[in-house]
Design an enzyme around this catalytic site. Structure first.
Site, PDB file in Angstrom:
ATOM      1  CE  LYS A  22      -1.714   1.533   4.046  1.00 18.34           C
ATOM      2  NZ  LYS A  22      -1.477   2.938   4.481  1.00 18.34           N
ATOM      3  CG  ASN A  23       2.296   2.661   3.648  1.00 18.12           C
ATOM      4  OD1 ASN A  23       1.117   2.987   3.453  1.00 18.12           O
ATOM      5  ND2 ASN A  23       2.749   2.346   4.837  1.00 18.12           N
ATOM      6  CB  CYS A 118      -4.547  10.431  11.444  1.00 23.00           C
ATOM      7  SG  CYS A 118      -3.101   9.544  11.970  1.00 23.00           S
ATOM      8  NE  ARG A 123       0.882  10.153  10.554  1.00 23.92           N
ATOM      9  CZ  ARG A 123       0.506   9.128   9.763  1.00 23.92           C
ATOM     10  NH1 ARG A 123      -0.713   8.658   9.850  1.00 23.92           N
ATOM     11  NH2 ARG A 123       1.352   8.649   8.878  1.00 23.92           N
ATOM     12  CG  ASP A 308       3.061   0.993   9.712  1.00 24.53           C
ATOM     13  OD1 ASP A 308       3.328   1.263   8.531  1.00 24.53           O
ATOM     14  OD2 ASP A 308       2.836   1.856  10.579  1.00 24.53           O
ATOM     15  NE  ARG A 400      -6.923   4.742   5.340  1.00 27.30           N
ATOM     16  CZ  ARG A 400      -5.908   5.114   6.132  1.00 27.30           C
ATOM     17  NH1 ARG A 400      -6.064   5.188   7.419  1.00 27.30           N
ATOM     18  NH2 ARG A 400      -4.726   5.428   5.620  1.00 27.30           N
TER      19      ARG A 400
HETATM   20  C1  EPZ Z   1       4.705   6.493   6.765  1.00 26.92           C
HETATM   21  O1  EPZ Z   1       4.029   7.597   7.362  1.00 26.92           O
HETATM   22  C2  EPZ Z   1       3.655   5.413   6.595  1.00 26.92           C
HETATM   23  N1  EPZ Z   1       2.578   5.877   5.731  1.00 26.92           N
HETATM   24  C3  EPZ Z   1       3.077   5.025   7.959  1.00 26.92           C
HETATM   25  O2  EPZ Z   1       2.172   3.936   7.747  1.00 26.92           O
HETATM   26  C4  EPZ Z   1       4.215   4.548   8.854  1.00 26.92           C
HETATM   27  O3  EPZ Z   1       3.706   4.260  10.129  1.00 26.92           O
HETATM   28  C5  EPZ Z   1       5.292   5.642   8.950  1.00 26.92           C
HETATM   29  O4  EPZ Z   1       5.748   6.000   7.627  1.00 26.92           O
HETATM   30  C6  EPZ Z   1       6.493   5.202   9.770  1.00 26.92           C
HETATM   31  O5  EPZ Z   1       7.063   4.056   9.206  1.00 26.92           O
HETATM   32  C7  EPZ Z   1       2.777   5.887   4.382  1.00 26.92           C
HETATM   33  O6  EPZ Z   1       3.841   5.560   3.884  1.00 26.92           O
HETATM   34  C8  EPZ Z   1       1.620   6.339   3.542  1.00 26.92           C
HETATM   35  P1  EPZ Z   1       7.010   9.591   9.134  1.00 26.92           P
HETATM   36  P2  EPZ Z   1       4.786   9.032   7.453  1.00 26.92           P
HETATM   37  O7  EPZ Z   1       7.083  10.861   8.373  1.00 26.92           O
HETATM   38  O8  EPZ Z   1       5.595   9.261   6.229  1.00 26.92           O
HETATM   39  C9  EPZ Z   1       6.977  12.697  12.723  1.00 26.92           C
HETATM   40  C10 EPZ Z   1       0.188   2.716   7.916  1.00 26.92           C
HETATM   41  O9  EPZ Z   1      -0.338   2.157   8.899  1.00 26.92           O
HETATM   42  N2  EPZ Z   1       7.112  13.724  11.670  1.00 26.92           N
HETATM   43  O10 EPZ Z   1       8.179   8.673   9.143  1.00 26.92           O
HETATM   44  O11 EPZ Z   1       3.787  10.044   7.837  1.00 26.92           O
HETATM   45  C11 EPZ Z   1       5.562  12.146  12.734  1.00 26.92           C
HETATM   46  O12 EPZ Z   1       4.725  12.960  13.525  1.00 26.92           O
HETATM   47  C12 EPZ Z   1       0.786   4.107   8.078  1.00 26.92           C
HETATM   48  O13 EPZ Z   1       0.309   2.207   6.785  1.00 26.92           O
HETATM   49  C13 EPZ Z   1       7.351  15.040  12.044  1.00 26.92           C
HETATM   50  O14 EPZ Z   1       7.471  15.356  13.230  1.00 26.92           O
HETATM   51  O15 EPZ Z   1       5.762   8.745   8.689  1.00 26.92           O
HETATM   52  C14 EPZ Z   1       5.720  10.779  13.338  1.00 26.92           C
HETATM   53  O16 EPZ Z   1       5.727  10.907  14.744  1.00 26.92           O
HETATM   54  C15 EPZ Z   1       0.539   4.694   9.445  1.00 26.92           C
HETATM   55  N3  EPZ Z   1       7.451  15.978  11.071  1.00 26.92           N
HETATM   56  C16 EPZ Z   1       7.101  10.347  12.859  1.00 26.92           C
HETATM   57  O17 EPZ Z   1       7.772  11.547  12.410  1.00 26.92           O
HETATM   58  C17 EPZ Z   1       7.329  15.660   9.743  1.00 26.92           C
HETATM   59  O18 EPZ Z   1       7.448  16.569   8.886  1.00 26.92           O
HETATM   60  C18 EPZ Z   1       7.035   9.339  11.721  1.00 26.92           C
HETATM   61  O19 EPZ Z   1       6.552   9.980  10.615  1.00 26.92           O
HETATM   62  C19 EPZ Z   1       7.072  14.326   9.391  1.00 26.92           C
HETATM   63  C20 EPZ Z   1       6.970  13.366  10.358  1.00 26.92           C
END
Ligand code: EPZ
Length: 422
Positions: A22-23, A118, A123, A308, A400
Site C-alpha cells: 500500500k505505502n 489522525c 503528524r 505498523d 484502507r
Molecule cells: C509512513 O508515514 C507510513 N505511511 C506510515 O504507515 C508509517 O507508520 C510511517 O511511515 C512510519 O514508518 C505511508 O507511507 C503512507 P514519518 P509518514 O514521516 O511518512 C513525525 C500505515 O499504517 N514527523 O516517518 O507520515 C511524525 O509525527 C501508516 O500504513 C514530524 O514530526 O511517517 C511521526 O511521529 C501509518 N514531522 C514520525 O515523524 C514531519 O514533517 C514518523 O513519521 C514528518 C513526520
C-alpha cells in the site's frame, strides 16, 4: 458500516497471497506527476487508499486507467489541469500530501492542503516543508494550505533530517530529481518503500544513489520519462499474517513474502517461538511447540521494529508465557488497540509510550471497535484464538490497508465473516 465476526477455531493451515505494498503504491502513483509520459504500475493492491489517491490525481488532471481488476494502473500526467490538491480529498488520505514534491518539481508551483492529524498522532509536516524550502521553494501556509512555488525551478542542496521521516524523505527525493544540481539527504528514511520509490524514479531516468542507506544523493536531470514498474510485496501485510498462526496455531505459507523486508520483526517472531522457513513461493510460518515466549520490542525507523506491526505483535503477546514490554517511539498515540484487547480479557498496562503486556491463558470474544488501520487487524488476530465470538466494528479502517482480509484468513481455516453494515 460493515463489521467482521471472528470465532476462535483452532489451527490455521494453507497459503495466503500477499498483495502489493500500500505505502509504496501511494508514492509511486504520486511520483507519476513528474513526467508527461505514461507510467504503468503492476501488482497494485485493491484498497480504499488507492482509490482515494486516484481521486486526488484525477482532480489534478491526471488520467488513470485501472486494468486487470485494479491490479494494473496506467497513469498519464501529460495534461495537468490544476496544481491544487483540495482539503476535501487530502483529509481522507494523509499520504495525498506526497503529491507536493512531484507537483512542485513538475510545475514550479503547488498548493496542497495540510493533511491534518489522525487517530495515531498530530503528524506534522514541518520536515517536508523545511526540505522543500532548502531546495529553493518559497513555502507559505495560508488557510490550511501549503503554497509552494519555485518559478525558476528547484536547486540542489543539503538536507539533514532531525528524524528519518519516511514521507519527508520521499517528498524531498522526488522533488530533487528535477532540481538543478545535486541534493544530499542526510538521516534519510531507509524503509523498503523508500528504496522502491528510488528504484522507480531511477527507472524513469532519475539519478539517485544511496537509497536504503541514511544518505541519499540525487543528481538533478532535466526530465523524467515513463516506466512500467511492479509494486513490491507489502511487508506490513506479510508481518500481519505471520502473527496469525502464532495466535491460532498451525502453519501458513505467505506467498511473495521475503525476510529481507522485515529483518527485525522476523527476529522477534523467532524469539517468540515462530519457525520461519523461506520457501520457493515465499515464507512459511509455523507455531513452534510450547507457549508463545514473552519478547520485548521498541518501534524504530527501518531496519528497526516497524511501528505498523506493533499492534499485531501486541495481540500475540497477550497470549505469551510471561510479560512483554512494547515501546512505541514513532507515534504519540498508537496504543488504541489496548483498551479493545482489554475487553477481550487481555492484561495490558499502558503508560505513555510503553505498554506492559502480561500473557493470559485464553482471550474471550467480545464486541470491539476498530480505531485505526493496524489496530483493527490486531483485534481480528486476537479473535482467532478467543473463546466465542469477536465482532470488530467500523472495519472501514481495515479496508484502507488490507485486501479481503476475511477471505484470506477463511481460506486457511479461520471462522470469520463480514457482516454488511445495517
Ligand atoms: C509512513 O508515514 C507510513 N505511511 C506510515 O504507515 C508509517 O507508520 C510511517 O511511515 C512510519 O514508518 C505511508 O507511507 C503512507 P514519518 P509518514 O514521516 O511518512 C513525525 C500505515 O499504517 N514527523 O516517518 O507520515 C511524525 O509525527 C501508516 O500504513 C514530524 O514530526 O511517517 C511521526 O511521529 C501509518 N514531522 C514520525 O515523524 C514531519 O514533517 C514518523 O513519521 C514528518 C513526520
Amino acid at each position: 458500516m460493515d463489521s467482521i465476526i471472528v470465532r476462535g477455531n483452532g489451527p490455521l493451515n494453507g497459503q495466503i497471497p500477499i498483495a502489493g505494498a500500500k505505502n509504496t503504491s501511494l508514492k509511486l502513483i504520486a511520483a507519476s506527476i513528474l513526467t508527461e509520459e505514461p507510467v504503468t504500475l503492476t501488482n497494485v493492491p485493491k484498497l480504499a487508499d488507492i482509490r482515494t489517491i486516484s481521486d486526488v490525481m484525477t482532480s489534478l488532471g491526471v488520467e488513470i486507467a485501472n486494468l486487470q481488476d485494479g491490479r494494473v494502473m496506467a497513469i498519464s500526467a501529460a495534461n495537468l489541469t490544476s496544481h491544487k490538491a483540495e482539503y476535501d480529498l487530502v483529509r481522507k488520505l494523509r499520504a495525498s500530501f506526497q503529491v507536493l514534491g512531484p507537483l512542485l518539481a513538475r510545475n514550479g508551483e503547488a498548493i496542497v492542503s495540510l493533511p491534518g492529524g489522525c487517530a495515531i498522532g498530530a503528524r506534522p509536516v514541518d520536515l517536508h516543508l523545511d526540505a522543500l524550502t532548502a531546495l529553493g521553494a518559497k513555502v507559505d501556509l495560508k488557510d490550511g494550505y501549503v503554497h509552494a512555488s519555485a518559478p525558476q525551478g528547484l536547486k540542489g542542496c543539503e538536507i539533514d533530517f532531525r528524524f528519518a521521516s519516511v514521507g519527508a524523505t520521499e517528498n524531498a527525493m522526488a522533488a530533487a530529481t528535477l532540481a538543478k544540481g545535486t541534493t544530499v539527504i542526510k538521516n534519510a528514511a531507509r524503509e523498503p518503500d523508500t528504496v522502491a520509490l528510488a528504484d522507480c524514479l531511477n527507472a524513469m531516468g532519475a539519478q539517485i544513489e544511496g537509497a536504503g542507506t541514511s544518505t541519499i544523493v540525487i543528481t538533478g536531470v532535466d526530465r523524467l520519462h515513463g516506466v512500467t514498474q511492479e509494486v513490491l510485496t507489502d511487508r506490513i501485510e506479510m508481518g500481519t499474517f505471520m502473527v496469525a498462526p502464532m495466535i491460532a496455531g498451525g502453519s501458513v505459507e505467505l506467498l511473495g513474502g521475503s525476510l529481507d523486508l522485515i529483518p527485525c520483526f522476523a527476529e522477534k517472531m523467532t524469539q517468540a517461538g515462530a519457525i520461519i522457513e523461506e520457501t520457493k513461493l515465499g515464507l512459511k510460518v509455523t507455531k513452534g511447540d510450547g507457549p508463545i515466549k514473552a519478547v520485548d520490542a521498541v518501534t524504530e525507523p527501518f531496519p528497526g521494529f516497524p511501528t505498523d506491526l506493533q499492534a499485531q505483535f501486541m495481540a500475540m503477546m497477550c497470549l505469551c508465557d510471561g510479560t512483554a514490554v512494547l515501546e512505541e517511539t514513532i507515534f504519540e498515540n498508537r496504543f488504541m488497540h489496548a483498551p479493545e484487547l482489554l475487553r477481550m480479557g487481555a492484561n495490558v498496562e499502558v503508560q505513555g509510550g510503553t505498554a506492559k503486556v502480561t500473557g493470559v491463558k485464553r482471550m474471550k470474544g467480545a464486541p470491539v471497535m476498530a480505531t485505526d488501520l493496524r489496530a483493527s487487524v490486531s483485534l481480528i488476530l486476537a479473535g482467532l484464538a478467543a473463546d466465542g465470538e469477536t465482532q470488530v466494528n467500523r472495519v472501514y479502517h481495515l479496508d484502507r490497508g488490507y485486501e479481503r482480509v476475511e477471505e484470506k484468513l477463511r481460506a486457511v481455516g479461520a471462522d470469520i465473516e463480514r457482516v454488511p453494515g445495517r
